[in-house]
Scaffold this active site. Sequence first.
Site, mmCIF file in Angstrom:
data_model
loop_
_atom_site.group_PDB
_atom_site.id
_atom_site.type_symbol
_atom_site.label_atom_id
_atom_site.label_comp_id
_atom_site.label_asym_id
_atom_site.label_seq_id
_atom_site.Cartn_x
_atom_site.Cartn_y
_atom_site.Cartn_z
ATOM 1 N N SER A 28 2.209 20.335 16.710
ATOM 2 C CA SER A 28 2.207 21.781 16.926
ATOM 3 C C SER A 28 0.814 22.219 17.350
ATOM 4 O O SER A 28 -0.156 22.048 16.606
ATOM 5 C CB SER A 28 2.591 22.500 15.628
ATOM 6 O OG SER A 28 2.215 23.857 15.740
ATOM 7 N N HIS B 187 5.000 20.888 20.531
ATOM 8 C CA HIS B 187 5.650 22.044 19.891
ATOM 9 C C HIS B 187 4.763 23.277 20.072
ATOM 10 O O HIS B 187 3.571 23.254 19.751
ATOM 11 C CB HIS B 187 5.843 21.731 18.409
ATOM 12 C CG HIS B 187 6.576 22.777 17.633
ATOM 13 N ND1 HIS B 187 7.949 22.870 17.606
ATOM 14 C CD2 HIS B 187 6.118 23.784 16.835
ATOM 15 C CE1 HIS B 187 8.307 23.884 16.827
ATOM 16 N NE2 HIS B 187 7.214 24.457 16.345
ATOM 17 N N ASP C 289 4.272 27.276 19.252
ATOM 18 C CA ASP C 289 4.674 28.340 18.327
ATOM 19 C C ASP C 289 4.373 29.711 18.919
ATOM 20 O O ASP C 289 3.218 30.084 19.101
ATOM 21 C CB ASP C 289 3.934 28.170 16.997
ATOM 22 C CG ASP C 289 4.485 27.006 16.192
ATOM 23 O OD1 ASP C 289 5.711 26.979 15.965
ATOM 24 O OD2 ASP C 289 3.697 26.121 15.816
ATOM 25 N N MET D 258 4.643 33.647 18.335
ATOM 26 C CA MET D 258 4.807 34.618 17.241
ATOM 27 C C MET D 258 4.505 36.024 17.742
ATOM 28 O O MET D 258 3.553 36.216 18.500
ATOM 29 C CB MET D 258 3.838 34.283 16.099
ATOM 30 C CG MET D 258 3.985 32.867 15.573
ATOM 31 S SD MET D 258 2.934 32.608 14.140
ATOM 32 C CE MET D 258 3.178 30.845 13.871
ATOM 33 N N HIS E 152 9.146 27.280 20.170
ATOM 34 C CA HIS E 152 9.687 27.874 18.946
ATOM 35 C C HIS E 152 9.395 29.373 18.965
ATOM 36 O O HIS E 152 8.260 29.797 18.740
ATOM 37 C CB HIS E 152 8.995 27.163 17.764
ATOM 38 C CG HIS E 152 9.394 27.656 16.407
ATOM 39 N ND1 HIS E 152 8.708 27.300 15.266
ATOM 40 C CD2 HIS E 152 10.398 28.471 15.991
ATOM 41 C CE1 HIS E 152 9.262 27.862 14.225
ATOM 42 N NE2 HIS E 152 10.284 28.592 14.623
ATOM 43 N N MET F 194 9.343 32.677 17.389
ATOM 44 C CA MET F 194 9.393 33.420 16.120
ATOM 45 C C MET F 194 9.217 34.887 16.473
ATOM 46 O O MET F 194 8.151 35.484 16.255
ATOM 47 C CB MET F 194 8.286 32.913 15.182
ATOM 48 C CG MET F 194 8.610 31.560 14.587
ATOM 49 S SD MET F 194 7.162 30.729 13.923
ATOM 50 C CE MET F 194 6.562 29.942 15.417
ATOM 51 N N MET G 8 13.045 25.024 8.979
ATOM 52 C CA MET G 8 11.704 25.418 8.518
ATOM 53 C C MET G 8 11.517 24.962 7.071
ATOM 54 O O MET G 8 12.318 25.283 6.191
ATOM 55 C CB MET G 8 11.525 26.941 8.594
ATOM 56 C CG MET G 8 11.494 27.522 9.998
ATOM 57 S SD MET G 8 10.339 26.735 11.141
ATOM 58 C CE MET G 8 8.762 26.968 10.306
ATOM 59 N N PHE H 16 2.356 30.689 9.806
ATOM 60 C CA PHE H 16 1.025 30.080 9.708
ATOM 61 C C PHE H 16 1.131 28.566 9.601
ATOM 62 O O PHE H 16 2.117 28.049 9.053
ATOM 63 C CB PHE H 16 0.284 30.613 8.475
ATOM 64 C CG PHE H 16 0.193 32.113 8.450
ATOM 65 C CD1 PHE H 16 -0.798 32.780 9.164
ATOM 66 C CD2 PHE H 16 1.136 32.861 7.765
ATOM 67 C CE1 PHE H 16 -0.850 34.167 9.179
ATOM 68 C CE2 PHE H 16 1.096 34.252 7.771
ATOM 69 C CZ PHE H 16 0.090 34.905 8.476
ATOM 70 N N GLY H 17 0.102 27.885 10.076
ATOM 71 C CA GLY H 17 0.005 26.449 9.853
ATOM 72 C C GLY H 17 -0.618 26.191 8.496
ATOM 73 O O GLY H 17 -1.112 27.112 7.832
ATOM 74 N N ASP I 75 9.896 21.516 10.371
ATOM 75 C CA ASP I 75 8.647 22.187 10.751
ATOM 76 C C ASP I 75 8.006 22.843 9.535
ATOM 77 O O ASP I 75 8.592 23.749 8.938
ATOM 78 C CB ASP I 75 8.994 23.251 11.808
ATOM 79 C CG ASP I 75 7.773 23.910 12.428
ATOM 80 O OD1 ASP I 75 6.640 23.494 12.120
ATOM 81 O OD2 ASP I 75 7.978 24.847 13.225
ATOM 82 N N GLY I 76 6.798 22.364 9.195
ATOM 83 C CA GLY I 76 6.018 23.002 8.135
ATOM 84 C C GLY I 76 5.657 22.034 7.023
ATOM 85 O O GLY I 76 6.534 21.472 6.363
ATOM 86 N N GLY I 77 4.358 21.807 6.861
ATOM 87 C CA GLY I 77 3.891 20.956 5.763
ATOM 88 C C GLY I 77 4.274 19.491 5.906
ATOM 89 O O GLY I 77 4.378 18.778 4.908
HETATM 90 C C1 DX5 Z 1 4.740 27.695 11.292
HETATM 91 C C2 DX5 Z 1 4.923 26.994 12.603
HETATM 92 C C3 DX5 Z 1 4.639 25.545 12.538
HETATM 93 C C4 DX5 Z 1 3.223 25.211 12.145
HETATM 94 C C5 DX5 Z 1 3.277 23.975 11.300
HETATM 95 O O1 DX5 Z 1 5.211 28.990 11.402
HETATM 96 O O2 DX5 Z 1 6.245 27.147 13.083
HETATM 97 O O3 DX5 Z 1 5.017 24.873 13.737
HETATM 98 O O4 DX5 Z 1 2.379 24.986 13.237
HETATM 99 O O5 DX5 Z 1 2.003 23.700 10.836
HETATM 100 P P1 DX5 Z 1 1.733 22.653 9.680
HETATM 101 O O6 DX5 Z 1 2.242 21.319 10.158
HETATM 102 O O7 DX5 Z 1 0.250 22.673 9.528
HETATM 103 O O8 DX5 Z 1 2.467 23.130 8.472
HETATM 104 ZN ZN ZN Z 2 6.956 25.881 14.798
#
Ligand code: DX5
Ligand code: ZN
Length: 222
Positions: free
Chosen positions: A8, A33, A35, A37, A66, A68, A137, A143-144, A176-178
């Site tokens: 991402s 990927h 993002d 937003m 993606h 959002m 998700m 947020f990352g 996606d996420g963590g």
């Molecule tokens: C969060 C995004 C993710 C994000 C994941 O809203 O959709 O794609 O970049 O980041 P990490 O891998 O650091 O959780």
């Molecule tokens: Zn994403």
Amino acid sequence: MKTLVAPSILSADFANLGHDIKRAEEGGADWIHVDVMDGHFVPNLTIGAPVVKSIRKQTKLPLDVHLMVTNPDQLLLDFAEAGSDHIIVHVEACTHLQRTLSHIRSLGKLAGVSLNPATPPETLQYVLNDIDEVLVMSVNPGFGGQKFLSAVVPKIRILRQMFDGIGRKDVHISVDGGINAETAKLVVEAGANVLVAGNSVYRADNIADAIAGLKGQPSARA
Ligand code: DX5
Ligand code: ZN
């Protein structure tokens, strides 16, 4: 299905986006990927179609976009023309989900749908044949660098069973996420085949090692 990694770029250096995309590509990334937003659907603002258009010139890898955003329908054409390969909308943002998914396919793109952590898999029950990718998700989007929510693991298993049940072996289930080397194992075991990862790729000392680690492979340099 082979496990794919989609770094991402939310965790990349936005002043050096082309360079950071090339680093991921050289490190073994399968998709990129992106993002998007809007500051409404999620409490953060990122990038729009013009940036996707520029990124398109920097890589041959599929762009997994993606969205959002609220009202994704009004942006589909822009993101398709900008060179997205997969367009993912949020089920929570779509009043007429089947119409939106078929619109994405009519633009020649893979149709993706994302589920927030609290959204049940059954929301997709009557549109299974309209979907090419589900993005599960494992954090609340925006947020990352957030902590993986392990409660979503059973949802991945249920979704894989739902698609298997209608003979759809081709559908991508992305998470996606963590995602890091530990959480990747849990989601792949549950049936996911695509790992979206921001921090664990872009904050790593070596991107190739990080991507290999997500795929459960030994260090790329070993
Ligand atoms: C969060 C995004 C993710 C994000 C994941 O809203 O959709 O794609 O970049 O980041 P990490 O891998 O650091 O959780
Ligand atoms: Zn994403």
